[in-house]
Design an enzyme around this catalytic site. Structure first.
Site, PDB file in Angstrom:
ATOM      1  N   ASN A 211       0.823  -1.217   0.000  1.00 19.49           N
ATOM      2  CA  ASN A 211       0.000   0.000   0.000  1.00 19.49           C
ATOM      3  C   ASN A 211       0.853   1.262   0.000  1.00 19.49           C
ATOM      4  OD1 ASN A 211      -2.392  -1.262  -0.223  1.00 19.49           O
ATOM      5  ND2 ASN A 211      -3.154  -0.813   1.824  1.00 19.49           N
ATOM      6  N   PHE A 252      -1.726   2.925 -11.296  1.00 15.63           N
ATOM      7  CA  PHE A 252      -1.445   3.845 -10.178  1.00 15.63           C
ATOM      8  C   PHE A 252      -0.469   4.943 -10.590  1.00 15.63           C
ATOM      9  CE2 PHE A 252      -3.539   0.418  -8.251  1.00 15.63           C
ATOM     10  CZ  PHE A 252      -4.182   0.938  -7.142  1.00 15.63           C
ATOM     11  N   LEU A 253      -0.522   5.282 -11.861  1.00 17.32           N
ATOM     12  CA  LEU A 253       0.387   6.293 -12.390  1.00 17.32           C
ATOM     13  C   LEU A 253      -0.428   7.373 -13.107  1.00 17.32           C
ATOM     14  CD1 LEU A 253       3.450   6.243 -12.072  1.00 17.32           C
ATOM     15  CD2 LEU A 253       3.653   5.330 -14.365  1.00 17.32           C
ATOM     16  N   CYS A 263      -7.766   2.934   2.969  1.00 13.40           N
ATOM     17  CA  CYS A 263      -6.522   2.193   3.211  1.00 13.40           C
ATOM     18  C   CYS A 263      -5.250   3.036   3.143  1.00 13.40           C
ATOM     19  CB  CYS A 263      -6.422   1.032   2.230  1.00 13.40           C
ATOM     20  SG  CYS A 263      -7.667  -0.226   2.559  1.00 13.40           S
ATOM     21  N   LYS A 266      -4.373   5.707   6.036  1.00  6.68           N
ATOM     22  CA  LYS A 266      -4.128   5.134   7.368  1.00  6.68           C
ATOM     23  C   LYS A 266      -2.956   4.147   7.351  1.00  6.68           C
ATOM     24  CE  LYS A 266      -7.281   1.134   7.600  1.00  6.68           C
ATOM     25  NZ  LYS A 266      -6.308   0.084   7.490  1.00  6.68           N
ATOM     26  N   LYS A 324     -12.978   7.304  -5.194  1.00  5.33           N
ATOM     27  CA  LYS A 324     -12.763   6.642  -6.488  1.00  5.33           C
ATOM     28  C   LYS A 324     -14.112   6.189  -7.022  1.00  5.33           C
ATOM     29  CE  LYS A 324     -11.099   2.322  -6.220  1.00  5.33           C
ATOM     30  NZ  LYS A 324     -10.346   1.135  -5.823  1.00  5.33           N
ATOM     31  N   ARG A 331     -14.439   7.653   2.855  1.00  7.90           N
ATOM     32  CA  ARG A 331     -13.335   7.770   3.810  1.00  7.90           C
ATOM     33  C   ARG A 331     -12.128   8.459   3.173  1.00  7.90           C
ATOM     34  NH1 ARG A 331     -13.504   1.738   6.480  1.00  7.90           N
ATOM     35  NH2 ARG A 331     -14.366   1.176   4.453  1.00  7.90           N
TER      36      ARG A 331
HETATM   37  P1  NAD Z   1     -15.390  -1.839   7.600  1.00 10.39           P
HETATM   38  O1  NAD Z   1     -15.356  -0.731   8.579  1.00 10.39           O
HETATM   39  O2  NAD Z   1     -16.139  -1.664   6.315  1.00 10.39           O
HETATM   40  O3  NAD Z   1     -15.960  -3.166   8.296  1.00 10.39           O
HETATM   41  C1  NAD Z   1     -15.577  -3.634   9.542  1.00 10.39           C
HETATM   42  C2  NAD Z   1     -16.767  -4.352  10.169  1.00 10.39           C
HETATM   43  O4  NAD Z   1     -16.356  -5.016  11.360  1.00 10.39           O
HETATM   44  C3  NAD Z   1     -17.907  -3.415  10.566  1.00 10.39           C
HETATM   45  O5  NAD Z   1     -19.107  -3.845   9.959  1.00 10.39           O
HETATM   46  C4  NAD Z   1     -17.975  -3.562  12.097  1.00 10.39           C
HETATM   47  O6  NAD Z   1     -19.288  -3.435  12.597  1.00 10.39           O
HETATM   48  C5  NAD Z   1     -17.439  -4.961  12.286  1.00 10.39           C
HETATM   49  N1  NAD Z   1     -16.921  -5.256  13.641  1.00 10.39           N
HETATM   50  C6  NAD Z   1     -16.092  -4.518  14.416  1.00 10.39           C
HETATM   51  N2  NAD Z   1     -15.849  -5.161  15.576  1.00 10.39           N
HETATM   52  C7  NAD Z   1     -16.514  -6.352  15.538  1.00 10.39           C
HETATM   53  C8  NAD Z   1     -16.629  -7.443  16.426  1.00 10.39           C
HETATM   54  N3  NAD Z   1     -16.001  -7.472  17.585  1.00 10.39           N
HETATM   55  N4  NAD Z   1     -17.418  -8.486  16.057  1.00 10.39           N
HETATM   56  C9  NAD Z   1     -18.044  -8.472  14.870  1.00 10.39           C
HETATM   57  N5  NAD Z   1     -17.960  -7.458  13.978  1.00 10.39           N
HETATM   58  C10 NAD Z   1     -17.192  -6.406  14.305  1.00 10.39           C
HETATM   59  O7  NAD Z   1     -13.878  -2.186   7.294  1.00 10.39           O
HETATM   60  P2  NAD Z   1     -13.248  -2.752   5.915  1.00 10.39           P
HETATM   61  O8  NAD Z   1     -13.110  -1.639   4.943  1.00 10.39           O
HETATM   62  O9  NAD Z   1     -13.934  -4.003   5.548  1.00 10.39           O
HETATM   63  O10 NAD Z   1     -11.775  -3.097   6.418  1.00 10.39           O
HETATM   64  C11 NAD Z   1     -11.532  -4.194   7.261  1.00 10.39           C
HETATM   65  C12 NAD Z   1     -10.035  -4.441   7.297  1.00 10.39           C
HETATM   66  O11 NAD Z   1      -9.569  -4.830   5.994  1.00 10.39           O
HETATM   67  C13 NAD Z   1      -9.198  -3.211   7.668  1.00 10.39           C
HETATM   68  O12 NAD Z   1      -8.083  -3.620   8.388  1.00 10.39           O
HETATM   69  C14 NAD Z   1      -8.767  -2.657   6.325  1.00 10.39           C
HETATM   70  O13 NAD Z   1      -7.577  -1.913   6.411  1.00 10.39           O
HETATM   71  C15 NAD Z   1      -8.563  -3.929   5.537  1.00 10.39           C
HETATM   72  N6  NAD Z   1      -8.720  -3.780   4.081  1.00 10.39           N
HETATM   73  C16 NAD Z   1      -9.695  -3.000   3.566  1.00 10.39           C
HETATM   74  C17 NAD Z   1      -9.843  -2.890   2.188  1.00 10.39           C
HETATM   75  C18 NAD Z   1     -10.902  -2.004   1.589  1.00 10.39           C
HETATM   76  O14 NAD Z   1     -10.836  -1.742   0.399  1.00 10.39           O
HETATM   77  N7  NAD Z   1     -11.883  -1.539   2.343  1.00 10.39           N
HETATM   78  C19 NAD Z   1      -8.987  -3.590   1.334  1.00 10.39           C
HETATM   79  C20 NAD Z   1      -8.014  -4.413   1.895  1.00 10.39           C
HETATM   80  C21 NAD Z   1      -7.884  -4.505   3.264  1.00 10.39           C
END
Ligand code: NAD
Length: 435
Positions: A211, A252-253, A263, A266, A324, A331
């Site tokens: 990332n 990405f260019l 992502c 953070k 995007k 976010r």
């Molecule tokens: P998100 O905020 O969309 O979803 C997280 C979910 O987890 C929420 O629905 C929340 O209610 C739930 N949650 C939190 N605590 C909980 C618990 N104790 N029990 C059950 N559910 C619980 O987050 P996201 O965008 O899906 O990202 C999740 C992870 O994946 C992050 O670490 C992020 O960096 C990573 N990630 C995200 C993406 C992306 O494009 N969004 C891509 C790759 C990796």
């Protein structure tokens, strides 16, 4: 295989649904009751092309279920994916791991036989060690493996990315866990994707390193775009000429606004935090973060250069506000910096976004959502193409605006400056200064 996803957000929902489509029995868990009730009724909480159809299909086939009851789901699953959010902590910039550790504690309480516990959430190096410690402390005798399997899907392309990833990274030294994970991913790696087994810490690091590298690529081309503007060079040509070199690659260019999303901002900050903790100076990533922050101000300055210092009562239209296309995710979108600033300066903001109205913009003065592109653009002074949705790619601006002397600021370089010039439309792009 019986699996469960703890956290039904972008990553948990998309990967859960896709695993179920491959024939696995999947339970998606979330502690947000409304989200789970809605999913059971077929209401999808996010905008992601193709997701609705896949959820309906697999839910009907009873391969996919939704619940808030973590206990049963954990007990019945062979593989447990932790997919909860890891947002940046407010004060320190590091990843907030409270949801990850909550999940680990709940798994620790309910583990009944051998399980593979997988972090799909993006977590700093050594987090899996900590999860293992939590579970071990409550289960002296139970057998389990904690492994890292970072997710690389992109919002807006998430389903395609899940089924056709460039690589699947699995971090574990456990032969048993690796064998099970390989069989879970077999339908995917049978196609064209590489399965890469590495150390657990290595996998955790790969995600952040990837990332931060992509964020660096974006910031690099964005800074070059500034130079192109001063030297009458088209940044699109530079991107193309560079990207044709396979060592560099064209993705990405593309120059544009500051990078945003859930992502890159953070994850770059969390990587620097981790490095600082180990007394390693990641000066390149630090400068990328700075460059990206500067870019937000730079583009605001450019807006002033285009329509003047005094923008009171000027009508400004945003086409697209998400970070995007093909996602409703706001976010860290750069529009969240631009719109409040312009509104404070007295501008009247109208916007259209194919993913709909944004609650986060409701509280800002003089900001109005329009369902139609035409009403958002009507009699406007400045159109800002902020997000490159397909809907904005072949517009007849004169027909939409219905007045003379409007300006188009195309932050995604969708349109041809020459054509705009011929059509007598005042046009600005990013990193191109033909007009
Ligand atoms: P998100 O905020 O969309 O979803 C997280 C979910 O987890 C929420 O629905 C929340 O209610 C739930 N949650 C939190 N605590 C909980 C618990 N104790 N029990 C059950 N559910 C619980 O987050 P996201 O965008 O899906 O990202 C999740 C992870 O994946 C992050 O670490 C992020 O960096 C990573 N990630 C995200 C993406 C992306 O494009 N969004 C891509 C790759 C990796």
């Amino acid at each position: 295989m019986k699996i469960c996803m703890i956290g039904t957000g972008y990553v948990g929902l998309v990967s859960g649904v896709c695993f179920s489509d491959l024939g696995n029995s999947v339970v998606c868990i979330d502690n947000n009751k409304t989200k789970i009730e809605n999913l059971k009724k077929g209401v999808i909480p996010i905008y992601e092309p193709g997701l609705q159809e896949l959820v309906t299909k697999n839910y009907k086939a009873n391969r996919l279920n939704f619940t808030t009851d973590l206990k049963d789901a954990i007990k019945n699953s062979a593989v447990i994916f932790i997919c909860v959010g890891t947002p940046a902590k407010k004060k320190s910039n590091t990843a907030d791991l409270k949801y990850v550790f909550q999940a680990a504690n709940l798994i620790a309480k309910n583990i009944n036989k051998y399980k593979i516990i997988v972090t799909k959430s993006t977590v700093p190096v050594t987090t899996c060690d900590k999860i293992e410690k939590i579970i071990k402390s409550k289960n002296k005798k139970k057998k389990f493996d904690v492994i890292s399997n970072p997710e690389f899907l992109r919002e807006g392309e998430a389903i395609r990315d899940f089924f056709y990833p460039d690589r699947v990274v699995v971090g574990t030294k456990s032969k048993k866990a690796n064998k099970i994970m390989k069989s879970l991913y077999l339908p995917i790696i049978k196609k064209d994707s590489r399965y890469f087994n590495t150390s657990r810490r290595g996998a955790e690091m790969i995600k952040y390193a990837s990332n931060a590298f992509l964020a660096t690529k974006i910031s690099y081309i964005n800074e070059l775009a500034n130079l192109c503007e001063k030297t009458s060079v088209d940044i699109k040509d530079v991107s193309m000429g560079m990207g044709l070199d396979q060592r560099i690659g064209e993705r990405f260019l593309r120059a544009g606004p500051a990078y945003g999303g859930s992502c890159f901002p953070k994850d770059t900050r969390a990587l620097v935090y981790t490095a600082d903790k180990f007394k390693i100076n990641l000066s390149i990533v630090k400068n990328v973060i700075k460059s990206n922050e500067n870019r937000k101000n730079l583009l605001l300055q450019k807006i002033h250069n285009i329509i003047g210092k005094n923008i009171k009562k000027k009508k400004i239209t945003f086409l697209g506000v998400t970070f995007k296309p093909n996602t409703d995710d706001m976010r860290e979108a750069s529009s969240l910096k631009m719109i409040p600033y312009l509104s404070k300066k007295g501008a009247l903001i109208n916007y259209n976004d194919p993913s709909g109205k944004k609650n986060i913009l409701d509280k800002i003065k003089n900001v109005k959502f329009h369902k139609n592109i035409s009403s958002a653009c009507y009699k406007t002074d400045l159109i800002i193409i902020h997000t490159e949705w397909n809907d904005f790619k072949s517009l007849n601006f004169k027909n939409l605006v219905k007045k003379k002397n409007f300006i188009v600021y195309d932050m995604r370089n969708i349109y041809s400056p020459e054509k705009m010039f011929k059509n007598k439309i005042k046009y600005f792009g990013i990193g191109r200064s033909l007009v």
